[in-house]
Scaffold this motif. Structure first.
Motif, PDB file in Angstrom:
ATOM      1  N   UNK A   1      29.928  -7.903  33.853  1.00 43.40           N
ATOM      2  CA  UNK A   1      28.925  -8.956  33.911  1.00 43.40           C
ATOM      3  C   UNK A   1      28.562  -9.383  32.500  1.00 43.40           C
ATOM      4  N   UNK A   2      28.621 -10.683  32.237  1.00 43.47           N
ATOM      5  CA  UNK A   2      28.327 -11.182  30.887  1.00 43.47           C
ATOM      6  C   UNK A   2      26.832 -11.156  30.583  1.00 43.47           C
ATOM      7  N   UNK A   3      25.995 -11.167  31.607  1.00 38.76           N
ATOM      8  CA  UNK A   3      24.540 -11.099  31.443  1.00 38.76           C
ATOM      9  C   UNK A   3      23.989 -10.063  32.417  1.00 38.76           C
ATOM     10  N   UNK A   4      22.776  -9.627  32.166  1.00 40.51           N
ATOM     11  CA  UNK A   4      22.176  -8.587  32.994  1.00 40.51           C
ATOM     12  C   UNK A   4      21.705  -9.052  34.356  1.00 40.51           C
ATOM     13  N   UNK A   5      21.688 -10.347  34.615  1.00 37.94           N
ATOM     14  CA  UNK A   5      21.186 -10.881  35.873  1.00 37.94           C
ATOM     15  C   UNK A   5      22.357 -11.323  36.755  1.00 37.94           C
ATOM     16  N   UNK A   6      22.581 -10.642  37.892  1.00 39.73           N
ATOM     17  CA  UNK A   6      23.721 -11.023  38.732  1.00 39.73           C
ATOM     18  C   UNK A   6      23.599 -12.438  39.312  1.00 39.73           C
ATOM     19  N   UNK A   7      22.394 -13.006  39.300  1.00 39.76           N
ATOM     20  CA  UNK A   7      22.212 -14.360  39.820  1.00 39.76           C
ATOM     21  C   UNK A   7      22.675 -15.436  38.838  1.00 39.76           C
TER      22      UNK A   7
ATOM     23  N   UNK B   1      28.923  -0.416  41.330  1.00 36.41           N
ATOM     24  CA  UNK B   1      28.326  -1.122  40.208  1.00 36.41           C
ATOM     25  C   UNK B   1      27.730  -0.102  39.253  1.00 36.41           C
ATOM     26  N   UNK B   2      28.147  -0.165  37.987  1.00 36.18           N
ATOM     27  CA  UNK B   2      27.652   0.762  36.973  1.00 36.18           C
ATOM     28  C   UNK B   2      27.024  -0.010  35.821  1.00 36.18           C
ATOM     29  N   UNK B   3      25.848   0.455  35.400  1.00 40.37           N
ATOM     30  CA  UNK B   3      25.208  -0.099  34.216  1.00 40.37           C
ATOM     31  C   UNK B   3      25.265   0.943  33.126  1.00 40.37           C
ATOM     32  N   UNK B   4      25.601   0.514  31.917  1.00 37.72           N
ATOM     33  CA  UNK B   4      25.631   1.447  30.789  1.00 37.72           C
ATOM     34  C   UNK B   4      24.211   1.777  30.370  1.00 37.72           C
TER      35      UNK B   4
ATOM     36  N   UNK C   1      21.876   4.241  24.395  1.00 37.96           N
ATOM     37  CA  UNK C   1      23.104   4.464  23.635  1.00 37.96           C
ATOM     38  C   UNK C   1      23.523   3.188  22.905  1.00 37.96           C
ATOM     39  N   UNK C   2      23.488   2.058  23.622  1.00 39.54           N
ATOM     40  CA  UNK C   2      23.944   0.812  23.017  1.00 39.54           C
ATOM     41  C   UNK C   2      22.984   0.303  21.960  1.00 39.54           C
ATOM     42  N   UNK C   3      21.689   0.561  22.131  1.00 42.68           N
ATOM     43  CA  UNK C   3      20.740   0.156  21.097  1.00 42.68           C
ATOM     44  C   UNK C   3      21.008   0.934  19.815  1.00 42.68           C
TER      45      UNK C   3
ATOM     46  N   UNK D   1      25.604  -4.597  22.794  1.00 40.00           N
ATOM     47  CA  UNK D   1      24.981  -5.059  24.028  1.00 40.00           C
ATOM     48  C   UNK D   1      25.285  -4.072  25.146  1.00 40.00           C
ATOM     49  N   UNK D   2      24.304  -3.816  26.005  1.00 41.25           N
ATOM     50  CA  UNK D   2      24.604  -2.991  27.173  1.00 41.25           C
ATOM     51  C   UNK D   2      25.541  -3.755  28.102  1.00 41.25           C
ATOM     52  N   UNK D   3      26.371  -3.034  28.810  1.00 39.16           N
ATOM     53  CA  UNK D   3      27.277  -3.710  29.732  1.00 39.16           C
ATOM     54  C   UNK D   3      27.060  -3.178  31.138  1.00 39.16           C
TER      55      UNK D   3
END
Length: 190
Positions: A8-14, A129-132, A136-138, A143-145
């Motif tokens: 996902x390129x952004x955190x919002x699936x919408x 569906x997995x969120x990083x 860790x990313x900060x 960017x978190x993925x």
């Protein structure tokens, strides 16, 4: 054939692009809100898929009603898909895919996972569906993925998976935000 990873390129699936590992857009979700005086606002999410030559094909639409008590309408291709809530206090929802089988989105360890129903107790997930982790990313200034993983067993219903994932993940996030707000409310002393 290996597991498909859609990032996902952004955190919002919408409102995001679903990218392949070689950074090509496979699906796009766009949501538009329509204000209606005296009736609140409603929204429409349109999901498109890129064909091999770069053209766009609309594969799904989710109509979000103004009244939060009404159920959203989900259409995949030309089929109206009924998302049926299967838990009283939990969030699983089932639907019938274009292959005629019934699948259920579930939350397990804060992850959305799609399983075929009536496939026995050892049914493999058809999508996860997995969120990083954010921290860790900060620390590494990246960017978190977030990614949707679909094994070969789910590729034949990929449009169904992507559209129902967008619906399910959005509904689950809304419920979690509501729960978080209710925990923050002050308790009246007796």
């Amino acid at each position: 054939m290996s597991t498909l990873k859609l990032i996902l390129s952004r955190g919002d699936p919408l409102q995001t692009d679903f990218l392949t590992t070689d950074n090509r857009v496979s699906y796009t979700s766009e949501t538009f809100t329509y204000p209606r005086p005296l009736h609140g606002s409603r929204a429409t999410t349109t999901v498109t898929r890129r064909d091999p030559v770069g053209g766009l094909l609309q594969v799904g639409v989710i109509e979000w009603p103004a009244n939060p008590d009404d159920r959203p309408q989900v259409v995949i291709g030309t089929r109206s898909v009924e998302m049926t809530k299967t838990g009283l206090y939990t969030s699983p929802e089932k639907f019938q895919a274009q292959d005629g089988r019934i699948y259920e989105w579930q939350i397990s360890n804060y992850r959305a996972q799609l399983v075929p129903l009536h496939a026995g107790n050892n049914a493999a997930y058809i999508a996860t569906f997995l969120q990083s982790p954010q921290g860790f990313f900060k620390a590494w200034n990246r960017k978190p993925s977030a990614s949707l993983f679909v094994p070969p067993e789910g590729i034949h219903i990929l449009d169904d998976i992507v559209v129902t994932f967008i619906y399910f993940e959005s509904q689950w996030r809304d419920r979690e935000r509501f729960r978080a707000r209710t925990w923050d409310l002050p308790v009246a002393a007796a």
